[in-house]
Scaffold this motif. Structure first.
Motif, PDB file in Angstrom:
ATOM      1  N   SER A  54      -4.307 -86.626  68.778  1.00 48.51           N
ATOM      2  CA  SER A  54      -4.412 -85.512  69.705  1.00 48.51           C
ATOM      3  C   SER A  54      -5.143 -85.985  70.955  1.00 48.51           C
ATOM      4  N   THR A  55      -4.715 -85.488  72.078  1.00 51.35           N
ATOM      5  CA  THR A  55      -5.464 -85.711  73.317  1.00 51.35           C
ATOM      6  C   THR A  55      -5.884 -84.369  73.895  1.00 51.35           C
ATOM      7  N   ARG A  56      -4.888 -83.540  74.287  1.00 49.95           N
ATOM      8  CA  ARG A  56      -5.189 -82.282  74.949  1.00 49.95           C
ATOM      9  C   ARG A  56      -6.014 -81.334  74.093  1.00 49.95           C
ATOM     10  N   THR A  57      -5.598 -81.096  72.847  1.00 45.03           N
ATOM     11  CA  THR A  57      -6.300 -80.114  72.023  1.00 45.03           C
ATOM     12  C   THR A  57      -7.731 -80.562  71.761  1.00 45.03           C
ATOM     13  N   ARG A  58      -7.905 -81.824  71.380  1.00 49.24           N
ATOM     14  CA  ARG A  58      -9.249 -82.325  71.061  1.00 49.24           C
ATOM     15  C   ARG A  58     -10.158 -82.295  72.287  1.00 49.24           C
ATOM     16  N   VAL A  59      -9.678 -82.815  73.407  1.00 48.60           N
ATOM     17  CA  VAL A  59     -10.513 -82.880  74.601  1.00 48.60           C
ATOM     18  C   VAL A  59     -10.774 -81.489  75.175  1.00 48.60           C
ATOM     19  N   SER A  60      -9.768 -80.612  75.130  1.00 49.59           N
ATOM     20  CA  SER A  60      -9.978 -79.289  75.704  1.00 49.59           C
ATOM     21  C   SER A  60     -10.950 -78.456  74.880  1.00 49.59           C
ATOM     22  N   PHE A  61     -10.916 -78.567  73.549  1.00 54.24           N
ATOM     23  CA  PHE A  61     -11.930 -77.884  72.740  1.00 54.24           C
ATOM     24  C   PHE A  61     -13.310 -78.468  73.020  1.00 54.24           C
ATOM     25  N   HIS A  62     -13.380 -79.790  73.168  1.00 56.88           N
ATOM     26  CA  HIS A  62     -14.644 -80.439  73.494  1.00 56.88           C
ATOM     27  C   HIS A  62     -15.182 -79.895  74.823  1.00 56.88           C
ATOM     28  N   ALA A  63     -14.333 -79.887  75.845  1.00 54.81           N
ATOM     29  CA  ALA A  63     -14.754 -79.406  77.158  1.00 54.81           C
ATOM     30  C   ALA A  63     -15.133 -77.928  77.115  1.00 54.81           C
ATOM     31  N   ALA A  64     -14.344 -77.131  76.388  1.00 55.74           N
ATOM     32  CA  ALA A  64     -14.610 -75.698  76.307  1.00 55.74           C
ATOM     33  C   ALA A  64     -15.977 -75.423  75.685  1.00 55.74           C
ATOM     34  N   PHE A  65     -16.287 -76.122  74.595  1.00 53.66           N
ATOM     35  CA  PHE A  65     -17.561 -75.898  73.918  1.00 53.66           C
ATOM     36  C   PHE A  65     -18.725 -76.348  74.794  1.00 53.66           C
ATOM     37  N   CYS A  66     -18.555 -77.469  75.482  1.00 55.86           N
ATOM     38  CA  CYS A  66     -19.607 -77.940  76.384  1.00 55.86           C
ATOM     39  C   CYS A  66     -19.819 -76.979  77.541  1.00 55.86           C
ATOM     40  N   ARG A  67     -18.748 -76.395  78.060  1.00 51.65           N
ATOM     41  CA  ARG A  67     -18.866 -75.418  79.145  1.00 51.65           C
ATOM     42  C   ARG A  67     -19.676 -74.196  78.699  1.00 51.65           C
ATOM     43  N   LEU A  68     -19.679 -73.933  77.398  1.00 50.22           N
ATOM     44  CA  LEU A  68     -20.443 -72.806  76.853  1.00 50.22           C
ATOM     45  C   LEU A  68     -21.888 -73.191  76.524  1.00 50.22           C
ATOM     46  N   GLY A  69     -22.242 -74.441  76.782  1.00 54.92           N
ATOM     47  CA  GLY A  69     -23.612 -74.894  76.552  1.00 54.92           C
ATOM     48  C   GLY A  69     -23.841 -75.581  75.231  1.00 54.92           C
ATOM     49  N   GLY A  70     -22.791 -75.732  74.407  1.00 60.92           N
ATOM     50  CA  GLY A  70     -22.932 -76.367  73.101  1.00 60.92           C
ATOM     51  C   GLY A  70     -22.710 -77.869  73.179  1.00 60.92           C
ATOM     52  N   SER A  71     -22.773 -78.518  72.037  1.00 62.89           N
ATOM     53  CA  SER A  71     -22.507 -79.951  71.939  1.00 62.89           C
ATOM     54  C   SER A  71     -21.444 -80.186  70.883  1.00 62.89           C
ATOM     55  N   VAL A  72     -20.822 -81.384  70.920  1.00 59.53           N
ATOM     56  CA  VAL A  72     -19.647 -81.647  70.097  1.00 59.53           C
ATOM     57  C   VAL A  72     -19.795 -82.982  69.382  1.00 59.53           C
ATOM     58  N   CYS A  73     -19.397 -83.002  68.095  1.00 58.59           N
ATOM     59  CA  CYS A  73     -19.289 -84.237  67.318  1.00 58.59           C
ATOM     60  C   CYS A  73     -17.813 -84.455  67.005  1.00 58.59           C
ATOM     61  N   ASP A  74     -17.310 -85.650  67.322  1.00 56.33           N
ATOM     62  CA  ASP A  74     -15.888 -85.954  67.178  1.00 56.33           C
ATOM     63  C   ASP A  74     -15.627 -86.919  66.031  1.00 56.33           C
ATOM     64  N   THR A  75     -14.559 -86.657  65.284  1.00 58.38           N
ATOM     65  CA  THR A  75     -14.021 -87.626  64.329  1.00 58.38           C
ATOM     66  C   THR A  75     -12.514 -87.671  64.550  1.00 58.38           C
ATOM     67  N   THR A  76     -11.975 -88.865  64.699  1.00 58.89           N
ATOM     68  CA  THR A  76     -10.552 -89.015  64.956  1.00 58.89           C
ATOM     69  C   THR A  76      -9.935 -90.003  63.987  1.00 58.89           C
ATOM     70  N   GLY A  77      -8.888 -89.566  63.273  1.00 57.80           N
ATOM     71  CA  GLY A  77      -8.156 -90.449  62.374  1.00 57.80           C
ATOM     72  C   GLY A  77      -8.763 -90.527  60.985  1.00 57.80           C
ATOM     73  N   PHE A  78      -7.945 -90.924  60.011  1.00 60.14           N
ATOM     74  CA  PHE A  78      -8.404 -91.077  58.630  1.00 60.14           C
ATOM     75  C   PHE A  78      -9.215 -92.353  58.429  1.00 60.14           C
ATOM     76  N   THR A  79      -8.863 -93.396  59.169  1.00 63.39           N
ATOM     77  CA  THR A  79      -9.431 -94.719  58.919  1.00 63.39           C
ATOM     78  C   THR A  79     -10.949 -94.707  58.964  1.00 63.39           C
ATOM     79  N   PHE A  80     -11.508 -93.955  59.914  1.00 63.17           N
ATOM     80  CA  PHE A  80     -12.947 -93.962  60.100  1.00 63.17           C
ATOM     81  C   PHE A  80     -13.619 -92.748  59.473  1.00 63.17           C
TER      82      PHE A  80
END
Length: 316
Positions: A52-78
């Motif tokens: 994912s690019t748009r969905t992941r980044v846009s949720f990240h940006a949206a939450f940050c715009r609301l003053g929150g912080s974000v933890c990301d995990t991408t893919g099964f491998t990691f």
């Protein structure tokens, strides 16, 4: 509205209208003309086990715009799932770390299974060929804004859904949201074998909408208000489906189609990514710069709508 957003089935028309109103209030914040710290101290877990690019980044940006912080995990491998951890265990652990979770997974129903084990809001960021509710909500928001600009109502509109209607989870969610509105006309066009699931056609028809199916785009669509096209989801094909599959220009939305078969006022939408390679026969790049092309207004609308989706269950 449930604290989880797993399917648009959990939304009433009032819920959708409320989210549209909240998204409209979020627009100046999304555009950095205003600032809010309403979710200061809150943490969003972005768990994306499928690309994912748009969905992941846009949720990240949206939450940050609301003053929150974000933890990301991408893919099964990691992730710990690569070590055999179950969805249940991952869910219980992550709900202790985060105040809300957005999850994407390649298997239909997996996000709902994940949500059963957690006590924090879970948002379905896409579950295989299942649903993509936040995309459908930003799509409805986009249509609402585009129609308002033209002084048009959604009631009685003609919506063309084309492309991969079988595996395209965005259209599965969108057609259900459209069905909550006053009766309209919905036309479905897809390559053979990629038709809209019959239970969704029956659901929409049962709610008073006129649903038509056409074999290709070589027809008169001069009264269409919205052309919503999707990429062919070849990654979800079985080996049997993949063998010998080819897509003709009969299913391509391009400038010639819009100029010759549609009209000057229709808008063109796509959930993205679109396949821009010359032989892909997806939404054609020759529409770039055409005012009817709404795909980038559509992605811009994703930030305020996802802000509304995040803020609604977490506001205190």
């Amino acid at each position: 509205m449930s604290s989880h957003l797993l399917s648009v089935d959990s939304l009433s028309r009032d819920d959708v209208d409320h989210l549209i109103r909240v998204a409209a209030r979020m627009e100046p914040i999304a555009q950095r003309r205003k600032v809010t710290r309403v979710l200061e101290g809150a943490v969003l877990g972005n768990l994306f086990f499928e690309a994912s690019t748009r969905t992941r980044v846009s949720f990240h940006a949206a939450f940050c715009r609301l003053g929150g912080s974000v933890c990301d995990t991408t893919g099964f491998t990691f992730s710990s799932m690569a070590k055999g951890e179950s969805l249940y265990d991952t869910s219980r652990v992550m709900s202790g770390y985060c105040d809300a979770i957005v999850m994407r997974h390649p298997e239909q129903g997996s996000v709902a299974e994940f949500a059963q084990a957690t006590n924090v809001p879970v948002i379905n960021g896409g579950d295989g060929p299942g649903e993509h509710p936040s995309q459908a909500l930003l799509d409805i928001y986009t249509i609402d804004k585009e129609f308002a600009r033209r002084g048009k109502q959604l009631a009685g509109a003609h919506i063309l859904l084309t492309g991969d209607l079988k595996f395209g989870r965005t259209v599965h969610s969108l057609i259900k949201l459209l069905s909550l509105y006053a009766p309209m006309r919905i036309t479905l066009v897809s390559p053979p074998g990629l038709e809209m699931p019959q239970h969704l056609v029956e659901l929409v028809a049962s709610r008073g909408h006129r649903v038509e199916t056409r074999e290709h785009l070589a027809a008169d669509f001069s009264d269409v208000d919205v052309v919503y096209t999707t990429r062919i989801q070849k990654e979800r094909f079985t080996a049997e489906m993949s063998e010998g599959f080819s897509l003709s220009r009969d299913y391509t939305v391009d400038k010639a189609f819009m100029d010759q078969r549609v009209n000057d006022h229709a808008i063109v939408m796509h959930p993205l990514p679109r396949d821009s390679r010359p032989d892909a026969n997806d939404l054609d790049v020759d529409l770039n710069g055409d005012p009817r092309l709404a795909i980038f207004r559509q992605t811009d609308n994703g930030i305020p709508m996802r802000m509304a989706i995040c803020a609604t269950p977490l506001q205190v």
